[in-house]
Design a protein around this motif. Structure first.
Motif, PDB file in Angstrom:
ATOM      1  N   ILE A   1       0.828  -1.205   0.000  1.00 25.72           N
ATOM      2  CA  ILE A   1       0.000   0.000   0.000  1.00 25.72           C
ATOM      3  C   ILE A   1       0.861   1.254   0.000  1.00 25.72           C
ATOM      4  N   MET A   2       1.951   1.242   0.763  1.00 27.81           N
ATOM      5  CA  MET A   2       2.832   2.409   0.829  1.00 27.81           C
ATOM      6  C   MET A   2       3.495   2.679  -0.523  1.00 27.81           C
TER       7      MET A   2
ATOM      8  N   LEU B   1       2.888   6.004  -2.691  1.00 28.27           N
ATOM      9  CA  LEU B   1       4.031   6.814  -3.096  1.00 28.27           C
ATOM     10  C   LEU B   1       3.920   7.192  -4.572  1.00 28.27           C
ATOM     11  N   ALA B   2       3.487   6.228  -5.400  1.00 31.97           N
ATOM     12  CA  ALA B   2       3.276   6.530  -6.819  1.00 31.97           C
ATOM     13  C   ALA B   2       2.121   7.506  -7.012  1.00 31.97           C
TER      14      ALA B   2
ATOM     15  N   LEU C   1       1.523  15.306  -7.175  1.00 33.26           N
ATOM     16  CA  LEU C   1       2.462  16.426  -7.185  1.00 33.26           C
ATOM     17  C   LEU C   1       2.621  16.997  -8.597  1.00 33.26           C
ATOM     18  N   ILE C   2       2.801  16.110  -9.583  1.00 33.70           N
ATOM     19  CA  ILE C   2       2.968  16.572 -10.967  1.00 33.70           C
ATOM     20  C   ILE C   2       1.657  17.139 -11.503  1.00 33.70           C
ATOM     21  N   GLY C   3       0.544  16.470 -11.195  1.00 32.72           N
ATOM     22  CA  GLY C   3      -0.751  16.962 -11.659  1.00 32.72           C
ATOM     23  C   GLY C   3      -1.089  18.318 -11.061  1.00 32.72           C
TER      24      GLY C   3
ATOM     25  N   MET D   1      -1.904   5.033  10.045  1.00 32.31           N
ATOM     26  CA  MET D   1      -2.503   5.451   8.780  1.00 32.31           C
ATOM     27  C   MET D   1      -1.946   6.792   8.313  1.00 32.31           C
ATOM     28  N   LEU D   2      -1.660   7.697   9.250  1.00 34.65           N
ATOM     29  CA  LEU D   2      -1.030   8.963   8.876  1.00 34.65           C
ATOM     30  C   LEU D   2       0.360   8.717   8.284  1.00 34.65           C
ATOM     31  N   THR D   3       1.067   7.737   8.828  1.00 25.89           N
ATOM     32  CA  THR D   3       2.389   7.396   8.300  1.00 25.89           C
ATOM     33  C   THR D   3       2.283   6.779   6.910  1.00 25.89           C
ATOM     34  N   ILE D   4       1.290   5.925   6.719  1.00 28.92           N
ATOM     35  CA  ILE D   4       1.123   5.261   5.431  1.00 28.92           C
ATOM     36  C   ILE D   4       0.744   6.259   4.341  1.00 28.92           C
ATOM     37  N   THR D   5      -0.118   7.213   4.685  1.00 32.16           N
ATOM     38  CA  THR D   5      -0.603   8.182   3.696  1.00 32.16           C
ATOM     39  C   THR D   5       0.258   9.441   3.625  1.00 32.16           C
ATOM     40  N   ALA D   6       1.450   9.411   4.208  1.00 27.86           N
ATOM     41  CA  ALA D   6       2.333  10.581   4.199  1.00 27.86           C
ATOM     42  C   ALA D   6       2.660  11.078   2.786  1.00 27.86           C
ATOM     43  N   PRO D   7       2.915  10.200   1.789  1.00 30.49           N
ATOM     44  CA  PRO D   7       3.206  10.719   0.441  1.00 30.49           C
ATOM     45  C   PRO D   7       2.101  11.598  -0.130  1.00 30.49           C
ATOM     46  N   LEU D   8       0.853  11.290   0.160  1.00 35.43           N
ATOM     47  CA  LEU D   8      -0.250  12.105  -0.339  1.00 35.43           C
ATOM     48  C   LEU D   8      -0.216  13.502   0.282  1.00 35.43           C
ATOM     49  N   ALA D   9       0.142  13.572   1.570  1.00 35.36           N
ATOM     50  CA  ALA D   9       0.223  14.871   2.237  1.00 35.36           C
ATOM     51  C   ALA D   9       1.375  15.699   1.691  1.00 35.36           C
ATOM     52  N   PHE D  10       2.534  15.067   1.489  1.00 37.41           N
ATOM     53  CA  PHE D  10       3.686  15.793   0.960  1.00 37.41           C
ATOM     54  C   PHE D  10       3.443  16.256  -0.475  1.00 37.41           C
TER      55      PHE D  10
END
Length: 292
Positions: A49-50, A54-55, A61-63, A170-179
């Motif tokens: 899932i991570m 991340l992808a 980010l690009i969008g 869950m906050l750790t797992i979804t960190a890429p979306l936040a960044f």
């Protein structure tokens, strides 16, 4: 004679329930270690899932960069856009942060875990309520009732701590979306909110350990006589405040996730509102008919 048999049976059943409670409470002490590897080992799908998130974070980010750049080019049409130089600079910086988001979260979890390690989580929960039976005579039944209430409240507290642990995971797992949301000024509030919630939940996990150590310290010093009643009130108060720790942390300006049965707490108020509203409408109709 019959009362002694009844008292002996209840004391035996209470002692059995106390042993089961101590066993489950000791087993649940592991949730306070703040070890994210525990979740990974028991839920191997977390790594997959991570990687997927991340992808997705890179795509967001690009969008977001493309969307905000198009808005900047359409400023003459009435759209509000950002400075292209700042937009590309923020996206460039958050691209590196997005790539290192798992390591950044690991640093935060490691610091929190170190503080919890310094607080020294006990290895087991050892409580003896039964020693006070002989001291207070006929009030033994009251002690059993309050003891069961204490066990139930503490068990609910442990389940709520486990819920907070899962939220932090869950906050750790979804960190890429936040960044990914930090690449532009218009979406940076999402990233800021995630940072505040992540830090608040780390603080909340430390607060859980402090409350639980206070609770075990109180349980380890069993008073004698009728002093056991204010002692039980103190235990219930500590448990109640510990369960409200998220609301207390919110009041000081942080942003933890609110856990517990918020829907259940709001249901009686909703039912009361519906009953009062229905009664008010009936009264209004009756007054209208009498006036007519």
């Amino acid at each position: 004679m019959l009362e002694l048999i009844f008292q002996g049976f209840l004391e035996w059943a209470y002692g059995l329930a106390l042993e089961c409670w101590q066993y489950f409470s000791t087993a649940l002490l592991d949730i306070m270690s703040m070890d994210f590897a525990y979740l990974k080992s028991h839920a191997p799908v977390v790594d997959e899932i991570m990687q997927i998130l991340l992808a997705v974070g890179w795509a967001l980010l690009i969008g977001n960069l493309v969307f905000q750049a198009l808005k900047s080019m359409a400023v003459g049409l009435g759209f509000e856009g950002e400075d292209p130089k700042l937009l590309f600079a923020r996206t460039f910086v958050f691209a590196f942060l997005l790539l290192a988001s798992p390591q950044i979260c690991e640093i935060g979890l490691s610091m929190t875990s170190k503080i919890i390690e310094l607080l020294q989580i006990p290895d087991a929960v050892n409580v003896t309520f039964v020693d006070v039976f002989g001291a207070i005579g006929a009030a033994w039944l009251l002690v059993i009732i309050f003891g069961i209430i204490v066990m139930f409240k503490v068990f609910k507290l442990l389940l709520e701590i486990a819920e907070r642990y899962v939220i932090l995971a869950m906050l750790t797992i979804t960190a890429p979306l936040a960044f990914a949301m930090g690449g532009s000024k218009s979406t940076s509030e999402i990233f800021t909110g995630w940072c505040r919630m992540f830090g608040s939940m780390c603080l909340l996990m430390v607060t859980n350990v402090i409350f639980f150590k206070m609770l075990l310290s109180v349980l380890a010093t069993v008073p004698s006589g009728l002093d056991v009643l204010p002692w039980i009130v103190l235990i219930l108060t500590i448990v109640k405040v510990a369960r409200k720790a998220d609301a207390i942390v919110t009041r000081i300006g942080l942003n933890p996730a609110i856990t517990g049965d918020s829907l259940g707490r709001g249901l009686p108020g909703t039912l009361t509102y519906m009953v009062v509203r229905s009664a008010a409408s009936q009264i209004t109709k009756a007054v209208g008919k009498s006036a007519g």
